[in-house]
Design a protein around this motif. Structure first.
Motif, PDB file in Angstrom:
ATOM      1  N   SER A   1       1.877  -0.916  -2.093  1.00  0.00           N
ATOM      2  CA  SER A   1       2.192   0.140  -1.110  1.00  0.00           C
ATOM      3  C   SER A   1       3.551  -0.041  -0.451  1.00  0.00           C
ATOM      4  O   SER A   1       4.104   0.907   0.104  1.00  0.00           O
ATOM      5  CB  SER A   1       1.115   0.160  -0.016  1.00  0.00           C
ATOM      6  OG  SER A   1      -0.127   0.467  -0.572  1.00  0.00           O
ATOM      7  N   ASN A   2       4.068  -1.272  -0.472  1.00  0.00           N
ATOM      8  CA  ASN A   2       5.353  -1.514   0.189  1.00  0.00           C
ATOM      9  C   ASN A   2       6.539  -1.269  -0.746  1.00  0.00           C
ATOM     10  O   ASN A   2       7.676  -1.539  -0.399  1.00  0.00           O
ATOM     11  CB  ASN A   2       5.411  -2.954   0.721  1.00  0.00           C
ATOM     12  CG  ASN A   2       5.237  -3.980  -0.391  1.00  0.00           C
ATOM     13  OD1 ASN A   2       4.561  -3.727  -1.388  1.00  0.00           O
ATOM     14  ND2 ASN A   2       5.857  -5.137  -0.229  1.00  0.00           N
TER      15      ASN A   2
ATOM     16  N   THR B   1      -2.178  -1.259  -3.495  1.00  0.00           N
ATOM     17  CA  THR B   1      -2.374  -2.614  -2.965  1.00  0.00           C
ATOM     18  C   THR B   1      -1.408  -2.899  -1.806  1.00  0.00           C
ATOM     19  O   THR B   1      -0.482  -2.131  -1.542  1.00  0.00           O
ATOM     20  CB  THR B   1      -2.137  -3.656  -4.072  1.00  0.00           C
ATOM     21  OG1 THR B   1      -0.831  -3.463  -4.617  1.00  0.00           O
ATOM     22  CG2 THR B   1      -3.167  -3.542  -5.182  1.00  0.00           C
ATOM     23  N   LYS B   2      -1.648  -4.024  -1.139  1.00  0.00           N
ATOM     24  CA  LYS B   2      -0.749  -4.541  -0.089  1.00  0.00           C
ATOM     25  C   LYS B   2      -0.521  -3.538   1.054  1.00  0.00           C
ATOM     26  O   LYS B   2       0.589  -3.410   1.569  1.00  0.00           O
ATOM     27  CB  LYS B   2       0.607  -4.957  -0.692  1.00  0.00           C
ATOM     28  CG  LYS B   2       0.468  -5.927  -1.869  1.00  0.00           C
ATOM     29  CD  LYS B   2       1.822  -6.462  -2.354  1.00  0.00           C
ATOM     30  CE  LYS B   2       1.678  -7.332  -3.579  1.00  0.00           C
ATOM     31  NZ  LYS B   2       2.904  -7.974  -4.013  1.00  0.00           N
ATOM     32  N   THR B   3      -1.580  -2.821   1.447  1.00  0.00           N
ATOM     33  CA  THR B   3      -1.421  -1.828   2.525  1.00  0.00           C
ATOM     34  C   THR B   3      -1.078  -2.497   3.862  1.00  0.00           C
ATOM     35  O   THR B   3      -0.574  -1.834   4.769  1.00  0.00           O
ATOM     36  CB  THR B   3      -2.710  -0.989   2.710  1.00  0.00           C
ATOM     37  OG1 THR B   3      -3.816  -1.874   2.885  1.00  0.00           O
ATOM     38  CG2 THR B   3      -2.969  -0.104   1.504  1.00  0.00           C
ATOM     39  N   ASP B   4      -1.326  -3.820   3.968  1.00  0.00           N
ATOM     40  CA  ASP B   4      -0.969  -4.530   5.206  1.00  0.00           C
ATOM     41  C   ASP B   4       0.551  -4.630   5.373  1.00  0.00           C
ATOM     42  O   ASP B   4       1.049  -4.940   6.459  1.00  0.00           O
ATOM     43  CB  ASP B   4      -1.580  -5.938   5.219  1.00  0.00           C
ATOM     44  CG  ASP B   4      -1.209  -6.741   3.969  1.00  0.00           C
ATOM     45  OD1 ASP B   4      -0.569  -7.794   4.106  1.00  0.00           O
ATOM     46  OD2 ASP B   4      -1.544  -6.301   2.849  1.00  0.00           O
TER      47      ASP B   4
ATOM     48  N   SER C   1      -6.078  -3.720   1.088  1.00  0.00           N
ATOM     49  CA  SER C   1      -5.300  -4.932   1.353  1.00  0.00           C
ATOM     50  C   SER C   1      -6.195  -6.122   1.050  1.00  0.00           C
ATOM     51  O   SER C   1      -7.158  -6.379   1.765  1.00  0.00           O
ATOM     52  CB  SER C   1      -4.843  -4.995   2.802  1.00  0.00           C
ATOM     53  OG  SER C   1      -4.392  -6.313   3.091  1.00  0.00           O
TER      54      SER C   1
ATOM     55  N   LYS D   1      -5.285  -9.112   1.280  1.00  0.00           N
ATOM     56  CA  LYS D   1      -4.973 -10.163   2.259  1.00  0.00           C
ATOM     57  C   LYS D   1      -5.825 -10.003   3.527  1.00  0.00           C
ATOM     58  O   LYS D   1      -6.418 -10.954   4.010  1.00  0.00           O
ATOM     59  CB  LYS D   1      -3.491 -10.104   2.605  1.00  0.00           C
ATOM     60  CG  LYS D   1      -2.921 -11.471   2.899  1.00  0.00           C
ATOM     61  CD  LYS D   1      -1.434 -11.514   2.745  1.00  0.00           C
ATOM     62  CE  LYS D   1      -1.044 -12.886   2.239  1.00  0.00           C
ATOM     63  NZ  LYS D   1       0.311 -12.959   1.777  1.00  0.00           N
ATOM     64  N   SER D   2      -5.878  -8.783   4.067  1.00  0.00           N
ATOM     65  CA  SER D   2      -6.654  -8.580   5.299  1.00  0.00           C
ATOM     66  C   SER D   2      -8.116  -8.242   4.997  1.00  0.00           C
ATOM     67  O   SER D   2      -8.963  -8.242   5.886  1.00  0.00           O
ATOM     68  CB  SER D   2      -6.037  -7.442   6.120  1.00  0.00           C
ATOM     69  OG  SER D   2      -6.272  -6.199   5.479  1.00  0.00           O
TER      70      SER D   2
END
Length: 310
Positions: free
Chosen positions: A100-101, A128-131, A163, A165-166
């Motif tokens: 997402s980044n 992915t990686k929305t955090d 995410s 990660k979160s």
């Protein structure tokens, strides 16, 4: 009778794909709830299709974590791409990961174009990686993903932002994936988290430790082979020690120096880090013996590739 009892049990295979470093391995580990795939901030980390197994009352989801698909520059690259394409044709669901980044780029288009050729497999998209992205950015990203599918002539079955990660939306993704699997009994025994041989997992953890913090030119050049692995025979049963002897192969003398470090300091760090991870994975104290060897230009040499397990 509760809803759960009425639900048929589902089981099957799903594969995460995406360009290198799209968050596939981290997502596999988050869904399984244990470390079965190595992660690294270096692209091109995953080399083998490690399977992680998600056990649920309503289903069993077997995750196939393939290497990142990319335009190959070496024989190794071609073999990794072949592995990805074969996997896509054999699984029930392919989930394409789009970080997402980052904006959707030519690498993503290349992957989705190849995936469009695989007709029967269900395709979903995972942002992915929305955090690491703002809500507006994520919203635009989801629209871009939808447009990419439409552009290439198919509709995503689902588009899910997560995410790993979160932990945000990871259980939702698990629900969606299980819901797309065929009905069937469990494929693996309860409690089994991966079907990879322990030697493979150990080699991958050593390679992950060796990749940590080294220069960008090294990731492709490191291969790890576990030469010997077994419990030390003279130990009492309540105090086992697992002996592991492994070789790290690099392509050039200069790379050997980087991996070993000043007076062997870097290799000792690699050993300590890998040993901690291996002990956590296998639940046994470990004696880890590492050696660095040169296999000149192994990525381009079919004989050496075979020897190193590719």
């Amino acid at each position: 009778m509760s809803d759960q009892e009425q639900q048929p049990h589902r089981s099957g295979f799903a594969s995460f794909v995406g360009r290198p470093n799209a968050g596939k391995s981290t997502l596999t580990n988050a869904l399984v709830g244990s470390k079965v795939a190595i992660t690294s901030d270096k692209p091109q980390t995953t080399r083998s299709a490690i399977r992680g197994i998600v056990h649920r009352p309503d289903g069993q989801l077997v995750l196939v974590d393939t290497p990142g698909l990319h335009r190959p520059r070496t024989l190794l690259g071609e073999r990794l791409n072949d592995l990805v394409m074969t996997t896509w044709a054999e699984v029930d669901v392919v989930a394409v990961c789009f970080p997402s980044n980052e904006k959707i780029g030519p690498g993503d288009r290349f992957i989705v174009t190849e995936l469009a050729k695989v007709r029967r497999t269900t395709k979903i998209a995972v942002a992915t990686k929305t955090d690491l992205a703002e809500p507006e950015r994520i919203g635009q990203h989801l629209l871009d993903i939808q447009a990419l599918g439409a552009d290439l002539g198919f509709e995503w079955q689902e588009i899910v932002p997560v995410s790993a990660k979160s932990g945000d939306q990871v259980s939702l993704l698990s629900d969606l994936l299980v819901g797309l699997l065929p009905e069937g009994p469990p494929l693996y025994p309860e409690g089994e988290l991966t079907d990879s041989p322990e030697e493979t997992l150990v080699a991958e953890l050593v390679r992950e430790a060796a990749l940590d913090g080294v220069r960008d030119e090294l990731p492709h050049s490191i291969a790890v082979v576990v030469e010997e692995m077994g419990l030390r025979p003279d130990r009492p049963a309540d105090k086992p020690l697992l002996d592991i002897h492994a070789n790290l192969y690099v392509e050039r003398d200069s790379q050997k120096g980087i991996v070993i470090g000043h007076k062997g300091a870097r290799l000792r760090q690699v050993g300590t880090r890998a040993r901690t991870q291996i002990e956590a994975l296998l639940g046994t104290p470990v004696y880890l013996d590492l050696h660095v060897k040169i296999a000149k230009d192994w990525q381009r040499d079919p004989r050496q590739l075979r020897k190193l397990g590719f």
